[in-house]
Every structure is written in C-alpha cells, then in structure tokens.
Design an enzyme around this catalytic site. Structure first.
Site, PDB file in Angstrom:
ATOM      1  N   HIS A 152       0.780  -1.448  -0.060  1.00  0.00           N
ATOM      2  CA  HIS A 152       0.318   0.451   0.179  1.00  0.00           C
ATOM      3  C   HIS A 152       0.828   1.288   0.272  1.00  0.00           C
ATOM      4  O   HIS A 152       0.544   2.212   0.688  1.00  0.00           O
ATOM      5  CB  HIS A 152      -0.962   0.275   1.152  1.00  0.00           C
ATOM      6  CG  HIS A 152      -2.484   0.257   1.342  1.00  0.00           C
ATOM      7  ND1 HIS A 152      -2.508   1.713   0.752  1.00  0.00           N
ATOM      8  CD2 HIS A 152      -2.920   0.026   0.838  1.00  0.00           C
ATOM      9  CE1 HIS A 152      -3.585   2.470   0.459  1.00  0.00           C
ATOM     10  NE2 HIS A 152      -4.623   1.462   0.509  1.00  0.00           N
ATOM     11  N   GLU A 167      -2.447  -1.110  -5.432  1.00  0.00           N
ATOM     12  CA  GLU A 167      -2.519  -2.195  -5.054  1.00  0.00           C
ATOM     13  C   GLU A 167      -2.841  -3.446  -6.366  1.00  0.00           C
ATOM     14  O   GLU A 167      -3.989  -3.624  -6.260  1.00  0.00           O
ATOM     15  CB  GLU A 167      -3.842  -2.018  -4.301  1.00  0.00           C
ATOM     16  CG  GLU A 167      -3.358  -1.113  -3.118  1.00  0.00           C
ATOM     17  CD  GLU A 167      -4.948  -0.349  -2.815  1.00  0.00           C
ATOM     18  OE1 GLU A 167      -5.514  -1.352  -1.628  1.00  0.00           O
ATOM     19  OE2 GLU A 167      -5.201   0.923  -3.175  1.00  0.00           O
TER      20      GLU A 167
END
Length: 346
Positions: free
Chosen positions: A179, A310
């Site tokens: 992330h 992601e």
C-alpha cells in the site's frame, strides 16, 4: 550496496527498526519492521537530484495507527470483503468489520500493524530483506494458521522485486498487497493529478455505493477509466461518471491484461516507474481522503499527493463474487510477485 539499521521507536514493548538499503548511485530504500512499511524510495530526477518518491509521515508515531496504510504490507486480505461474511467449505465466517459495513485490509489488526521478523540476504548486486510472520487461527476471525514471508529484493539498478509466499494448515483466504503511495515529483512537490499513467487494462470491476464489487465488469472504452494510452491522472478524476462519484476519484480494481503492466511518469522531473505483477488486478487509489497527519515535508497530508497501485486479486464483493481468487487450501502455497522498476524518461 550498503545495509544499515537503526531503532526508531517502540510499540507495545517491541522495538521498531528502520532497515535501510543504499546503492552507490544513490538509490535508497527504507523499510520498517512494523508492517513492512516503506518510508523511503530515493531516486534521481533528470538533473540527478535525489528525492523521496513515496508519501510518508514525518513522525514514527504516526505509523503506530497509520490510518491510510502508508507504505504497508496489507493482509491477510487487501480491499473490502462485503459485509465481512464468507463461506469456506460450507462454514460461515464473520470477519471483523472495520470498514463500516465491511471488513477492509485485513481487519482491526491486520498484518499492516504487526511487527515482523526481518532477515538480511546480501548478494553481489542486491540486498534482500525477508520479512516473516505467523498469523494464527481465528485472528480477525480468519480460519487457519498462516506462515507468511514477504521479501523485498533491492537491486543496484533501481529495481525492487517484492515477493509474497504463505502456507496454511486449513483452507482460508489470502490476498495480499503493498500500500505504498507514490509521487514521482520528488519530495511531494506536486499532486499526482499532474502526473501520467498507463494501465494494461480493458475492464473495470464495478463497485456499488458501499465500494464493494458487484461482480460486473465494465468496458473502460470512452470512460474516465481508460488508461490504455498514457494520460494525465487528473484529466477525468472529477468527472460526473457514477463510478468516479462513488470513489470520490479513482478507488477501483482494474483487471489486468496479458502484459500486466502499470506505468507512471512525471513529465517535469522525468521520473518514471514500471510495475509488473502476476496478479489478476490492480486497485488504483488516488488518495481521495486524508488523515490529518504531518508528512516529511512538514505539511499536513494533502488530498491526491499520492497514488497506490495495489496489485492483488479482485476484492470479495456482493454474493462472494471473486472469492475463488482468494482461497487457498491446506498445504497449498500462496505466491505473489510484483516488480517495480524506476527510471528517467527522455
């Protein structure tokens, strides 16, 4: 290449250590044992100015809560799981709901908040950090004991190879990602809406008004989600398209095609980044919300000053759509690989 480490804090009686890798050309990567959080990726611009290209906090204490998951390893599952409810081998599991109606990014205390064991491997042209942890049966109400290793292999030539592996003793869910918020302007000089992106994606995973997948795929043609040709990230980020309104910008899974390539470029600094992965999708998130923390540039975090890529399986949505992509069986190995390559455009 040189490896160093230093103690930067403590949390719940555990020492927080920053592991730093620096090449002779100035390429530098720093990762915490807390959540495997990437706090620095230092690369040169066109004039050889070395600057940080990730969004990061100024104070270590901000990472103890890290509400925006800055730089972290996310798991056991990334993204939302609709209503936190899944059925595995005929048994219903109610996962902890930390995203309102849903479970998100592994629950109340996912892998992003854990302190990992870190081992070092040094090669001729790389240094590798092997982060390992055990996630126990019923953590966040997930079934099965899970042994996880996430490795960051940093090469002299501006490449980070991130690999994930895990083994379970019971059928369970796993869908991990990284992330990190990127900003190729360097030291957060400009918003990512001024930067450019290209995605190898023809299809968008539709989300409902609670931001979970509906199971429907949308053709990106003639929509704000068409990045098959390089385009400014901010060009259509505030359009009236219903999916844009739901996400308050980009916060969507894109299905990746054969090349599985993601490209980002800043036309002023000339920095670029190529991402390749073995995952089916990438959730693109344009930092549409902030958490009022101070960043390393001494400013409060600003909306859209970072972008996440992601790489993962599509999140589990309505009627458990896409759940098959996150299931692993007893003694089956989960494997994920994502490679980041940084360069300078002509």
């Amino acid at each position: 290449m040189k490896y160093t480490k230093r103690i930067v804090g403590s949390l719940n009686g555990e020492v927080i250590v920053a592991h730093n890798i620096k090449a002779t050309n100035g390429f530098e990567v720093e990762i915490l044992n807390l959540g495997g959080i990437i706090t620095k990726i230092i690369t040169p611009d066109k004039d050889n100015n070395l600057e940080n290209i990730v969004t990061a906090y100024k104070n270590i204490e901000s990472y103890y809560t890290n509400p925006s998951y800055f730089g972290a390893i996310v798991g056991r599952t990334s993204g939302r799981i609709c209503e936190g409810k899944v059925v595995i081998e005929g048994k219903e599991y109610n996962l902890n709901k930390n995203y309102g109606l849903h479970q998100g990014h592994g629950g109340n205390s996912g892998l992003s908040s854990k302190v990992w064991q870190v081992d070092i491997e040094e090669g001729r042209d790389y240094i590798k950090l092997n982060l390992s942890i055990k996630s126990y049966h019923n953590e966040e109400n997930y079934p099965g004991n899970l042994h996880i290793v996430v490795s960051f292999k940093v090469y002299e030539n501006y490449i980070i190879e991130e690999t994930y592996s895990a083994i379970t003793d019971k059928t369970t869910l796993i869908n991990m990602t990284n992330h990190t918020y990127f900003n190729l302007s360097g030291n957060l000089k400009r918003p990512v809406t001024d930067q450019y992106m290209k995605l190898d994606s023809n299809k968008l995973v539709e989300i409902d008004d609670t931001c979970v997948p509906t199971g429907k795929l949308l053709d990106v043609t003639d929509t704000p989600f068409d990045f098959r040709n390089i385009k400014c990230i901010g060009e259509h980020i505030d359009d009236s398209h219903e999916q844009i309104k739901i996400g308050c910008g980009y916060d969507h899974p894109f299905l990746l095609e054969k090349k599985k390539n993601i490209y980002m470029e800043d036309k002023i600094s000339k920095r670029n980044m190529n991402i390749t992965t073995n995952q089916k999708s990438v959730v693109v998130y344009t930092m549409n919300f902030t958490d009022d923390q101070t960043l390393y540039n001494n400013k409060k975090d600003q909306r859209r000053y970072g972008i996440c890529f992601e790489t993962q399986a599509p999140p589990i949505g309505r009627n458990m759509c896409f759940i098959e992509d996150s299931l692993i069986n007893k003694d089956e190995e989960y494997s994920q690989k994502t490679i980041y390559k940084f360069g300078i455009s002509k």
